[in-house]
Design a protein around this motif. Structure first.
Motif, PDB file in Angstrom:
ATOM      1  N   ASP A   2     -57.791  -6.367  35.361  1.00  0.00           N
ATOM      2  CA  ASP A   2     -57.225  -6.233  36.691  1.00  0.00           C
ATOM      3  C   ASP A   2     -58.393  -5.380  37.451  1.00  0.00           C
ATOM      4  OD1 ASP A   2     -55.319  -7.975  35.899  1.00  0.00           O
ATOM      5  OD2 ASP A   2     -54.211  -6.325  35.216  1.00  0.00           O
ATOM      6  N   SER A  39     -50.834  -5.123  34.897  1.00  0.00           N
ATOM      7  CA  SER A  39     -49.737  -5.988  34.528  1.00  0.00           C
ATOM      8  C   SER A  39     -48.317  -5.427  34.804  1.00  0.00           C
ATOM      9  CB  SER A  39     -50.007  -6.522  32.870  1.00  0.00           C
ATOM     10  OG  SER A  39     -50.000  -5.303  32.090  1.00  0.00           O
ATOM     11  N   ARG A  40     -48.309  -4.163  33.989  1.00  0.00           N
ATOM     12  CA  ARG A  40     -46.933  -3.485  34.223  1.00  0.00           C
ATOM     13  C   ARG A  40     -46.362  -3.274  35.546  1.00  0.00           C
ATOM     14  NH1 ARG A  40     -42.971  -1.211  31.745  1.00  0.00           N
ATOM     15  NH2 ARG A  40     -42.102   0.683  32.359  1.00  0.00           N
ATOM     16  N   ALA A  42     -47.357  -4.846  38.142  1.00  0.00           N
ATOM     17  CA  ALA A  42     -46.971  -6.439  38.727  1.00  0.00           C
ATOM     18  C   ALA A  42     -45.282  -6.873  38.224  1.00  0.00           C
ATOM     19  CB  ALA A  42     -47.888  -7.460  38.168  1.00  0.00           C
ATOM     20  N   GLN A  43     -45.016  -6.377  37.159  1.00  0.00           N
ATOM     21  CA  GLN A  43     -43.784  -6.707  36.829  1.00  0.00           C
ATOM     22  C   GLN A  43     -42.635  -5.764  37.276  1.00  0.00           C
ATOM     23  OE1 GLN A  43     -43.955  -6.717  32.416  1.00  0.00           O
ATOM     24  NE2 GLN A  43     -44.888  -8.435  32.221  1.00  0.00           N
ATOM     25  N   THR A  44     -42.906  -4.460  37.319  1.00  0.00           N
ATOM     26  CA  THR A  44     -41.665  -3.518  37.938  1.00  0.00           C
ATOM     27  C   THR A  44     -41.981  -3.191  39.467  1.00  0.00           C
ATOM     28  OG1 THR A  44     -43.302  -1.611  37.737  1.00  0.00           O
ATOM     29  CG2 THR A  44     -42.135  -2.376  35.586  1.00  0.00           C
ATOM     30  N   ASP A  45     -42.814  -3.561  40.057  1.00  0.00           N
ATOM     31  CA  ASP A  45     -43.111  -3.085  41.466  1.00  0.00           C
ATOM     32  C   ASP A  45     -42.965  -1.790  41.720  1.00  0.00           C
ATOM     33  OD1 ASP A  45     -43.552  -3.929  44.038  1.00  0.00           O
ATOM     34  OD2 ASP A  45     -41.479  -4.058  44.526  1.00  0.00           O
ATOM     35  N   ASP A  49     -46.447   2.883  38.014  1.00  0.00           N
ATOM     36  CA  ASP A  49     -46.834   1.972  37.012  1.00  0.00           C
ATOM     37  C   ASP A  49     -48.268   1.320  37.104  1.00  0.00           C
ATOM     38  OD1 ASP A  49     -44.705   2.213  35.280  1.00  0.00           O
ATOM     39  OD2 ASP A  49     -43.737   0.635  36.332  1.00  0.00           O
ATOM     40  N   THR A  50     -48.769   1.984  38.263  1.00  0.00           N
ATOM     41  CA  THR A  50     -50.176   1.709  38.699  1.00  0.00           C
ATOM     42  C   THR A  50     -51.100   2.849  39.074  1.00  0.00           C
ATOM     43  OG1 THR A  50     -51.368   0.129  40.213  1.00  0.00           O
ATOM     44  CG2 THR A  50     -49.821   1.361  41.341  1.00  0.00           C
TER      45      THR A  50
END
Length: 117
Positions: A2, A39-40, A42-45, A49-50
């Motif tokens: 990504d 990816s994390r 994208a799942q947790t919003d 995690d970004t």
């Protein structure tokens, strides 16, 4: 992998080879592409995690403000070093532009691509 992009980040730095360039900080533009796993997030919003791009911008600004390099190449390398030291980035491409420095050109730039050391 990504990617996160920051484009047209405006910074100032004391940079240049010639005496007339070193009288005051010069305007610079940064375009950055960071390869990372999103990816994390994208799942947790959840921003934790970004890679927080506001913190990335602040880091690059700190490097630019504290530096007194002569060459764009050296400043771009220092910016990438800070990026890898502070953030979970696997690879990054940084384009550092010095607009309006040549009378007959809109821009002069260098682009460096580095992977995690």
């Amino acid at each position: 992998m990504d990617k996160i992009y920051i484009e047209g980040l405006r910074l100032e730095s004391l940079i240049g080879v010639y005496d007339w360039e070193r009288t005051a900080p010069r305007p610079l533009l940064v375009d950055l592409c960071m390869h990372c796993d999103l990816s994390r997030a994208a799942q947790t919003d959840n921003v934790t995690d970004t890679i927080d791009y506001a913190l990335v911008a602040e880091s690059l600004e700190r490097v630019a403000e504290k530096s007194s390099f002569e060459l764009l190449e050296a400043l771009a390398s220092a910016m990438l070093d800070a990026l890898f030291a502070e953030f979970d980035v696997q690879e990054a491409t940084l384009k550092l532009s010095k607009p309006d420095i040549l009378a007959n050109a809109q821009n002069v730039a260098v682009q460096l691509t580095r992977g995690r050391p």
